[in-house]
Motif scaffolding. Structure first.
Motif, mmCIF file in Angstrom:
data_model
loop_
_atom_site.group_PDB
_atom_site.id
_atom_site.type_symbol
_atom_site.label_atom_id
_atom_site.label_comp_id
_atom_site.label_asym_id
_atom_site.label_seq_id
_atom_site.Cartn_x
_atom_site.Cartn_y
_atom_site.Cartn_z
ATOM 1 N N GLU A 1 0.801 -1.227 0.000
ATOM 2 C CA GLU A 1 0.000 0.000 0.000
ATOM 3 C C GLU A 1 0.833 1.276 0.000
ATOM 4 N N GLY B 1 -1.585 -1.620 -8.043
ATOM 5 C CA GLY B 1 -0.244 -1.672 -7.496
ATOM 6 C C GLY B 1 0.718 -2.570 -8.230
ATOM 7 N N SER C 1 1.886 6.313 -7.354
ATOM 8 C CA SER C 1 0.721 6.782 -8.114
ATOM 9 C C SER C 1 1.016 8.117 -8.795
ATOM 10 N N SER D 1 2.564 1.674 -3.394
ATOM 11 C CA SER D 1 1.577 1.921 -4.442
ATOM 12 C C SER D 1 1.093 3.367 -4.412
ATOM 13 N N GLN D 2 0.876 3.883 -3.210
ATOM 14 C CA GLN D 2 0.435 5.276 -3.072
ATOM 15 C C GLN D 2 1.518 6.235 -3.535
#
Length: 276
Positions: free
Chosen positions: A28, A65, A35, A31-32
């Motif tokens: 997470e 992701g 982005s 992936s954030q």
């Protein structure tokens, strides 16, 4: 310096004897962070027991992701990555550097020129252009490799050209064997493809990435065709090491490739003898 964020190796696809496409699942936090990735930027990939290496993603990270990295086996870290099994835990930092000016390129024809492994950083730009085809003009890709078996993504590119508005031109330095699969290519150098090629130089952008000897010839051909140097975009990702401007290994005159680049306008490199 930020600590690496967790990721997991989920798949590996051999592309040539020394190059593979690695699919990585970002957790997470990673992936954030990724982005915000813009085609042309790079990440720092860490492999347990090996250290870090800067890599330009071969596609924009998915909403779920997933991140694709095209990596050639050229050193200790990449050797460990190529030997890693599915499920291996990896680290990711980034994105770093400057990417292609996507918004500025909107509504314009785009010519992509890739040599060898240079197709990897341009693949993320190509996919972005094709996914948002209504926002851009004609997309043309010219890709050259030493020989057919070393041409990366060849089947994928041929399929894209058959299903989209992509104009695709492939060439090899020599062909000791006949190409296999549903693609064909000419025999010759990449700059030869540009000779006599008709495109709207007054409106187009060109994005270029490949081995160092390729750049000078291509820059000359593009400028002689009438393309202004501020619309010739050059990816120099090959020069980076630490990725954050500390080691100065990637110095180009007073510029650092990892912080001022890796994507430069040719107009910004004029007057720097060692740039290309």
């Amino acid at each position: 310096m930020n600590a690496p964020l967790a990721a997991t190796l989920t798949d590996k696809r051999e592309l040539s004897p020394d190059t593979a496409l690695f699919s990585i699942q970002l957790e997470e936090g990673a992936s954030q962070a990724l982005s915000a990735f813009i085609p042309g930027q790079f990440v720092q990939l860490s492999v347990p027991g090996g250290g870090e290496v800067p890599i330009s993603p071969a596609d924009v990270p998915t909403a779920g992701g997933k991140l694709d990295l095209c990596v050639r086996r050229v050193g200790h870290v990449t050797e460990l990555l190529h030997s890693a099994r599915t499920g291996t835990r990896l680290g990711i930092r980034g994105p770093f550097g400057t990417g292609f000016p996507i918004e500025e390129m909107a509504g314009r024809p785009v010519l992509l020129l890739a040599g060898g492994l240079g197709i990897a950083p341009l693949r993320s730009l190509l996919f972005h252009l094709l996914r948002h085809q209504e926002q851009f003009g004609q997309v043309t890709l010219m890709y050259g490799a030493r020989q057919p078996k070393l041409m990366l993504f060849r089947e994928e590119l041929a399929e894209l050209a058959g299903k989209s508005a992509l104009r695709l031109f492939l060439t090899v330095d020599f062909a000791p064997e006949l190409p296999t699969g549903n693609f064909s290519c000419t025999v010759g150098l990449l700059p030869d493809l540009l000779k006599g090629f008709s495109f709207d130089a007054g409106r187009s952008y060109a994005a270029v990435c490949g081995p160092p000897p390729m750049y000078r010839c291509l820059m000359q051909e593009l400028e002689e065709a009438g393309l202004p140097p501020e619309r010739i975009l050059v990816s120099l990702e090959r020069r980076m090491r630490c990725g954050v401007g500390r080691c100065c290994h990637c110095a180009i005159g007073q510029k650092l490739c990892c912080t001022d680049g890796p994507v430069f306008r040719l107009s910004d490199l004029k007057g720097i003898p060692e740039a290309l």
